[in-house]
Design a protein around this motif. Structure first.
Motif, PDB file in Angstrom:
ATOM      1  N   TYR A 132       0.989  -1.268  -0.080  1.00 45.27           N
ATOM      2  CA  TYR A 132       0.010  -0.158   0.114  1.00 45.27           C
ATOM      3  C   TYR A 132       0.888   1.234   0.054  1.00 45.27           C
ATOM      4  CZ  TYR A 132      -3.856  -2.926   0.819  1.00 45.27           C
ATOM      5  OH  TYR A 132      -4.976  -4.064   0.838  1.00 45.27           O
ATOM      6  N   PHE A 133       2.172   1.105   0.314  1.00 43.35           N
ATOM      7  CA  PHE A 133       3.208   2.074  -0.044  1.00 43.35           C
ATOM      8  C   PHE A 133       3.913   2.076  -1.182  1.00 43.35           C
ATOM      9  CE2 PHE A 133       7.300   4.278   0.342  1.00 43.35           C
ATOM     10  CZ  PHE A 133       7.144   5.415   1.016  1.00 43.35           C
ATOM     11  N   GLY A 134       4.098   0.782  -1.472  1.00 46.64           N
ATOM     12  CA  GLY A 134       4.967   0.433  -2.718  1.00 46.64           C
ATOM     13  C   GLY A 134       4.381   0.703  -4.152  1.00 46.64           C
ATOM     14  N   ILE A 135       3.133   0.296  -4.378  1.00 46.43           N
ATOM     15  CA  ILE A 135       2.340   0.388  -5.470  1.00 46.43           C
ATOM     16  C   ILE A 135       2.230   1.786  -5.697  1.00 46.43           C
ATOM     17  CG2 ILE A 135       0.225  -0.093  -6.624  1.00 46.43           C
ATOM     18  CD1 ILE A 135       0.382  -2.755  -5.374  1.00 46.43           C
ATOM     19  N   PRO A 136       1.538   2.617  -4.713  1.00 44.36           N
ATOM     20  CA  PRO A 136       1.567   4.210  -5.016  1.00 44.36           C
ATOM     21  C   PRO A 136       2.622   4.803  -5.276  1.00 44.36           C
ATOM     22  CG  PRO A 136       0.292   3.544  -3.208  1.00 44.36           C
ATOM     23  CD  PRO A 136       0.895   2.285  -3.632  1.00 44.36           C
ATOM     24  N   TYR A 137       3.853   4.375  -4.666  1.00 46.37           N
ATOM     25  CA  TYR A 137       5.230   5.050  -4.947  1.00 46.37           C
ATOM     26  C   TYR A 137       5.862   4.865  -6.204  1.00 46.37           C
ATOM     27  CZ  TYR A 137      10.132   6.091  -5.204  1.00 46.37           C
ATOM     28  OH  TYR A 137      11.361   6.682  -5.576  1.00 46.37           O
ATOM     29  N   ALA A 138       5.457   3.452  -6.755  1.00 46.75           N
ATOM     30  CA  ALA A 138       5.550   3.124  -8.352  1.00 46.75           C
ATOM     31  C   ALA A 138       4.848   4.063  -9.204  1.00 46.75           C
ATOM     32  CB  ALA A 138       5.344   1.935  -8.635  1.00 46.75           C
ATOM     33  N   LEU A 139       3.528   4.013  -9.051  1.00 48.71           N
ATOM     34  CA  LEU A 139       2.786   5.292  -9.662  1.00 48.71           C
ATOM     35  C   LEU A 139       3.165   6.476  -9.856  1.00 48.71           C
ATOM     36  CD1 LEU A 139      -0.690   3.814  -8.838  1.00 48.71           C
ATOM     37  CD2 LEU A 139       0.538   3.367 -10.789  1.00 48.71           C
ATOM     38  N   PHE A 140       3.848   6.970  -8.588  1.00 50.90           N
ATOM     39  CA  PHE A 140       4.162   8.457  -8.237  1.00 50.90           C
ATOM     40  C   PHE A 140       5.766   8.464  -9.007  1.00 50.90           C
ATOM     41  CE2 PHE A 140       7.555  10.697  -6.120  1.00 50.90           C
ATOM     42  CZ  PHE A 140       7.334  11.978  -6.334  1.00 50.90           C
ATOM     43  N   VAL A 157       6.095  10.900 -12.370  1.00 47.56           N
ATOM     44  CA  VAL A 157       6.566  12.070 -12.403  1.00 47.56           C
ATOM     45  C   VAL A 157       7.887  12.081 -13.305  1.00 47.56           C
ATOM     46  CG1 VAL A 157       8.297  13.614 -11.033  1.00 47.56           C
ATOM     47  CG2 VAL A 157       6.288  12.728  -9.872  1.00 47.56           C
ATOM     48  N   LEU A 158       8.306  10.641 -13.569  1.00 46.40           N
ATOM     49  CA  LEU A 158       9.427  10.561 -14.644  1.00 46.40           C
ATOM     50  C   LEU A 158       8.958  10.872 -15.895  1.00 46.40           C
ATOM     51  CD1 LEU A 158      12.084   9.324 -15.541  1.00 46.40           C
ATOM     52  CD2 LEU A 158      11.158   7.027 -15.554  1.00 46.40           C
ATOM     53  N   ALA A 159       7.547  10.490 -16.330  1.00 45.71           N
ATOM     54  CA  ALA A 159       7.075  10.708 -17.573  1.00 45.71           C
ATOM     55  C   ALA A 159       6.816  12.241 -17.760  1.00 45.71           C
ATOM     56  CB  ALA A 159       5.625   9.924 -17.601  1.00 45.71           C
ATOM     57  N   GLU A 163       9.576  24.459 -17.729  1.00 48.17           N
ATOM     58  CA  GLU A 163       8.251  24.374 -18.179  1.00 48.17           C
ATOM     59  C   GLU A 163       7.361  23.679 -16.964  1.00 48.17           C
ATOM     60  OE1 GLU A 163       7.791  24.401 -22.891  1.00 48.17           O
ATOM     61  OE2 GLU A 163       8.375  22.505 -21.823  1.00 48.17           O
ATOM     62  N   LEU A 164       7.949  22.656 -16.484  1.00 48.27           N
ATOM     63  CA  LEU A 164       7.291  21.660 -15.367  1.00 48.27           C
ATOM     64  C   LEU A 164       7.329  22.305 -14.136  1.00 48.27           C
ATOM     65  CD1 LEU A 164       5.907  19.215 -14.691  1.00 48.27           C
ATOM     66  CD2 LEU A 164       8.397  18.137 -14.353  1.00 48.27           C
ATOM     67  N   HIS A 165       8.448  23.022 -13.746  1.00 50.24           N
ATOM     68  CA  HIS A 165       8.577  23.894 -12.640  1.00 50.24           C
ATOM     69  C   HIS A 165       7.443  24.887 -12.397  1.00 50.24           C
ATOM     70  CE1 HIS A 165      10.354  24.884  -8.723  1.00 50.24           C
ATOM     71  NE2 HIS A 165      10.375  26.099  -9.278  1.00 50.24           N
ATOM     72  N   MET A 166       7.455  25.735 -13.499  1.00 47.58           N
ATOM     73  CA  MET A 166       6.484  26.900 -13.507  1.00 47.58           C
ATOM     74  C   MET A 166       5.025  26.051 -13.215  1.00 47.58           C
ATOM     75  SD  MET A 166       8.416  29.321 -13.564  1.00 47.58           S
ATOM     76  CE  MET A 166       6.755  30.626 -13.827  1.00 47.58           C
ATOM     77  N   GLU A 206      12.835  16.467 -11.029  1.00 43.80           N
ATOM     78  CA  GLU A 206      14.173  15.576 -11.279  1.00 43.80           C
ATOM     79  C   GLU A 206      14.544  15.362  -9.987  1.00 43.80           C
ATOM     80  OE1 GLU A 206      15.453  18.681 -14.144  1.00 43.80           O
ATOM     81  OE2 GLU A 206      13.658  18.114 -13.292  1.00 43.80           O
ATOM     82  N   ASP A 207      15.012  16.574  -9.203  1.00 45.81           N
ATOM     83  CA  ASP A 207      15.588  16.420  -7.847  1.00 45.81           C
ATOM     84  C   ASP A 207      14.761  15.544  -6.803  1.00 45.81           C
ATOM     85  OD1 ASP A 207      17.176  18.263  -9.200  1.00 45.81           O
ATOM     86  OD2 ASP A 207      16.278  19.851  -8.003  1.00 45.81           O
ATOM     87  N   VAL A 208      13.699  15.798  -6.819  1.00 44.74           N
ATOM     88  CA  VAL A 208      12.525  15.281  -5.806  1.00 44.74           C
ATOM     89  C   VAL A 208      12.449  13.912  -6.344  1.00 44.74           C
ATOM     90  CG1 VAL A 208      10.288  14.940  -5.253  1.00 44.74           C
ATOM     91  CG2 VAL A 208      11.398  17.263  -5.309  1.00 44.74           C
ATOM     92  N   LEU A 209      12.366  13.330  -7.593  1.00 39.71           N
ATOM     93  CA  LEU A 209      12.328  12.114  -8.156  1.00 39.71           C
ATOM     94  C   LEU A 209      13.445  11.085  -7.703  1.00 39.71           C
ATOM     95  CD1 LEU A 209      10.497  10.152  -9.951  1.00 39.71           C
ATOM     96  CD2 LEU A 209      11.838  10.860 -11.851  1.00 39.71           C
TER      97      LEU A 209
END
Length: 223
Positions: free
Chosen positions: A10-18, A22-24, A33-36, A177-180
């Motif tokens: 329940y942590f791992g699956i949502p993390y994978a989606l996150f 974000v990678l996409a 653009e993404l930061h703005m 990307e830093d957060v990712l």
């Protein structure tokens, strides 16, 4: 699979989606653009919330290490080890890449862009990649989720971890990307040290004790 391992899904699956979501976004848009886009919406209430909530990746993880000393030595050591290894990796990568943070990046490339600033928050200039706060927050929350035997705790942990990561973007301290990258380091450190935590689960051993039990035993001996 152990029950608490199942609950960690329940942590791992949502993390994978996150992570892949974000990678996409980082692949589809430029960092500016993404930061703005991610910082376009703000309010006094959000400023106040994220100004303090970002401590989830600063002081709070180490306060939690102290709190866990009152519960189990092995739990405290597990979290501390995950935090320290994550910090070593993150700080090493920061020195290797030495990437400018949003403040420096935008002032140098887009001088007309004015980033939203939260009052009372000092914005850093360099060593943006990866986010150390995000590393610590995800390490702490993943450790708690792994130790907990409750799926609702795991779900709460991933929500708190993601919010802590987003706080770094909202405050313009980091790019997406830093957060990712920070989230991956923290998550991986918690997973890598989890077998050690389980091996330390020896009934009656020192790791199974707590600071409270040691103090209580000393008081009984004195009496």
């Amino acid at each position: 699979m152990r029950q608490n391992d199942k609950n960690f899904l329940y942590f791992g699956i949502p993390y994978a989606l996150f992570f892949f979501g974000v990678l996409a976004l980082t692949l589809a848009y430029s960092k500016s653009e993404l930061h703005m886009a991610l910082t376009a919406n703000y309010s006094p209430a959000m400023d106040l919330f994220f100004r303090y909530f970002t401590e989830m990746g600063a002081s709070i993880p180490y306060v939690m290490v102290g709190v866990l000393l009152l519960y189990r030595f092995r739990a405290s050591l597990y979290l501390l080890g995950s935090l320290l290894i994550g910090a070593l990796i993150t700080n090493g990568l920061k020195r290797i890449f030495s990437i400018p943070r949003p403040k420096t990046y935008f002032s140098g490339n887009f001088p007309d862009v004015v980033l939203h600033q939260v009052e009372g928050v000092g914005v850093h200039a360099w060593n943006s990649f990866p986010s150390g706060h995000t590393t610590a927050a995800f390490a702490m929350m993943a450790c708690i989720a792994l130790m907990a035997n409750n799926k609702y705790v795991s779900m709460l942990c991933i929500v708190l971890a993601v919010l802590a990561g987003y706080s770094r973007i909202y405050l313009s301290q980091h790019f997406a990307e830093d957060v990712l990258a920070g989230s991956f380091v923290g998550f991986t450190c918690a997973l890598a040290l989890y077998p050690m935590f389980r091996k330390m689960n020896v009934p009656g051993g020192w790791a199974d004790e707590s600071l409270r039990s040691v103090v209580r035993r000393n008081e009984n001996h004195q009496n």
